[in-house]
Design an enzyme around this catalytic site. Structure first.
Site, PDB file in Angstrom:
ATOM      1  N   ASP A 138      -2.418  15.106  -1.448  1.00 51.02           N
ATOM      2  CA  ASP A 138      -2.111  16.603  -1.522  1.00 51.02           C
ATOM      3  C   ASP A 138      -0.464  17.042  -1.728  1.00 51.02           C
ATOM      4  O   ASP A 138       0.330  16.291  -1.473  1.00 51.02           O
ATOM      5  CB  ASP A 138      -2.718  17.431  -0.443  1.00 51.02           C
ATOM      6  CG  ASP A 138      -4.055  17.376  -0.399  1.00 51.02           C
ATOM      7  OD1 ASP A 138      -4.846  17.191  -1.250  1.00 51.02           O
ATOM      8  OD2 ASP A 138      -4.971  17.394   0.872  1.00 51.02           O
ATOM      9  N   TYR A 210      -2.801   5.052   6.630  1.00 49.90           N
ATOM     10  CA  TYR A 210      -2.008   6.323   6.546  1.00 49.90           C
ATOM     11  C   TYR A 210      -1.317   6.498   7.809  1.00 49.90           C
ATOM     12  O   TYR A 210      -1.980   5.964   8.961  1.00 49.90           O
ATOM     13  CB  TYR A 210      -2.947   7.550   6.477  1.00 49.90           C
ATOM     14  CG  TYR A 210      -3.381   7.954   5.122  1.00 49.90           C
ATOM     15  CD1 TYR A 210      -2.782   8.739   4.350  1.00 49.90           C
ATOM     16  CD2 TYR A 210      -4.560   7.407   4.692  1.00 49.90           C
ATOM     17  CE1 TYR A 210      -3.125   9.135   2.919  1.00 49.90           C
ATOM     18  CE2 TYR A 210      -5.075   7.558   3.327  1.00 49.90           C
ATOM     19  CZ  TYR A 210      -4.501   8.451   2.751  1.00 49.90           C
ATOM     20  OH  TYR A 210      -4.774   8.692   1.051  1.00 49.90           O
TER      21      TYR A 210
END
Length: 409
Positions: A138, A210
């Site tokens: 994003d 992540y």
């Protein structure tokens, strides 16, 4: 008749074309009948129409107009196959600061990771390309290594249309980075490899990792930490956060940790790892005491957890106890900032739901400051509804660390 009376030769060029052809045919018949022969006359050898009436010949027919089963069609297919074999698929790893990107996927009138990469490749090879990312990030999300694949056909710039052998991966890396550096300088190619034509960066990925950075402390973070970590003013209970992580690890229905707009067909995922680790802040400059404690006689670094905790746990700087400079009333050296405690949340799985990592970090933060308990974590997981979890963490603390593939790649 006039010619016969004067015993003159017949003027062939004055005789019409059709008459000459018929005369030639009659003469040939007579020769066959009598067995006599006369000298070869080139003007009578070819009864075809004049060359100016021949609009095309068989050699002028293009392969597309020829029979698909003919020789010309086979040659065309062979040439197309040779041209296709010159196209090389590259696997490209990129790192970027996501602050000024509107996400990774290309969007109209927006600066995106894919858009910037396509522009750099276009300038490099002189023709447009298509780029496919392994993971979508994003706006504001960073990447230490996001992976994409791109097909490149090397066309000669001196002889347009001539296909050359593929570029070496190192050449691709250096050339693309040259054009990326001329952009904002916030994205860079870190690795390039040649892969098979059917290799897909997204569907061949085995797992993705992540990291999420948290800074805990009452003071506002340094401007050098802006847009790189989520600042939590409260102290974080790392032990409670670790227990919450253990509840979420495993094979679950993560419907409570997916955002609206998630396009995944199933909310079931296997979370292989979810951990919380306290680390040195990225902008770490050791004090005089730390410099002596962290260095061994041979000059190598010695990790001292005591020095880290002593300088950040209670909001005091170790350097203030060893410095002779002027200090404030609370004993802190003038001009020195209090050091924040830095925590990293690591999540690893083959794939994640839309906003899953940020929603899980938001939950862990709520547990760390005491707003939720481990029993609440189990309740939210079992609820299987999008509105059960607390607000998700902001984008700027999230980093895509690694995308793992089969070792043969």
């Amino acid at each position: 008749a006039e010619c016969r009376r004067k015993n003159l030769p017949k003027p062939l060029l004055a005789i019409p074309y059709a008459t000459r052809a018929m005369s030639a045919a009659s003469s040939d018949s007579a020769e066959i009948a009598t067995g006599s022969k006369r000298p070869f006359d080139p003007s009578l050898a070819d009864p075809s129409p004049p060359s100016k009436l021949q609009r095309f010949s068989q050699s002028d027919i293009s392969p597309a107009d020829a029979d698909s089963g003919g020789e010309a069609g086979a040659e065309s297919e062979a040439m197309a196959g040779a041209r296709l074999s010159r196209t090389q698929r590259y696997l490209v790893a990129v790192e970027y600061d996501g602050t000024r990107f509107s996400g990774s996927q290309q969007q109209p009138n927006q600066r995106t990771v894919v858009g910037v990469l396509k522009e750099a490749f276009h300038k490099f090879i002189g023709q447009p390309v298509s780029i496919f990312c392994s993971s979508r990030t994003d706006a504001g999300v960073h990447a230490l290594s996001n992976v994409c694949h791109v097909d490149v056909e090397r066309i000669s710039k001196r002889k347009p249309g001539e296909v050359l052998p593929p570029h070496d991966p190192e050449v691709v890396k250096c050339a693309v980075n040259h054009f990326l550096h001329k952009n904002e300088g916030d994205i860079m190619v870190t690795d390039v490899r040649c892969v098979a034509p059917d290799f897909h960066a997204r569907y061949k990925a085995l797992e993705r990792t992540y990291h999420y950075r948290l800074l805990s402390g009452p003071e506002r973070p340094s401007i050098f930490e802006k847009n790189s970590a989520w600042h939590i003013p409260e102290d974080l209970n790392i032990q409670a956060m670790k227990k919450a992580c253990n509840i979420l690890v495993g094979h679950h229905d993560f419907s409570s940790f997916r955002a609206f707009g998630c396009q995944a067909k199933s909310p079931v995922r296997t979370l292989d790892e979810l951990t919380v680790t306290e680390v040195f802040p990225v902008m770490f400059f050791p004090s005089s005491l730390e410099r002596s404690e962290m260095e061994s006689p041979d000059g190598s670094l010695v990790y001292s957890r005591a020095s880290l905790m002593g300088s950040s746990g209670e909001g005091s700087d170790v350097s203030s106890t060893t410095s002779g400079k002027s200090v404030c009333e609370n004993g802190q050296e003038f001009g020195k900032r209090l050091r924040h405690r830095c925590f990293v949340v690591t999540a690893r799985a083959q794939s994640f739901l839309y906003h899953q990592v940020r929603l899980m970090v938001g939950l862990l933060k709520a547990v760390g400051i005491g707003d939720l308990t481990t029993a609440d974590v189990e309740r939210i997981l079992d609820a299987k509804t999008m509105t059960a979890a607390p607000p998700m963490a902001p984008a700027y603390g999230l980093y895509l660390d690694n995308v793992k593939y089969d070792p043969i790649v």
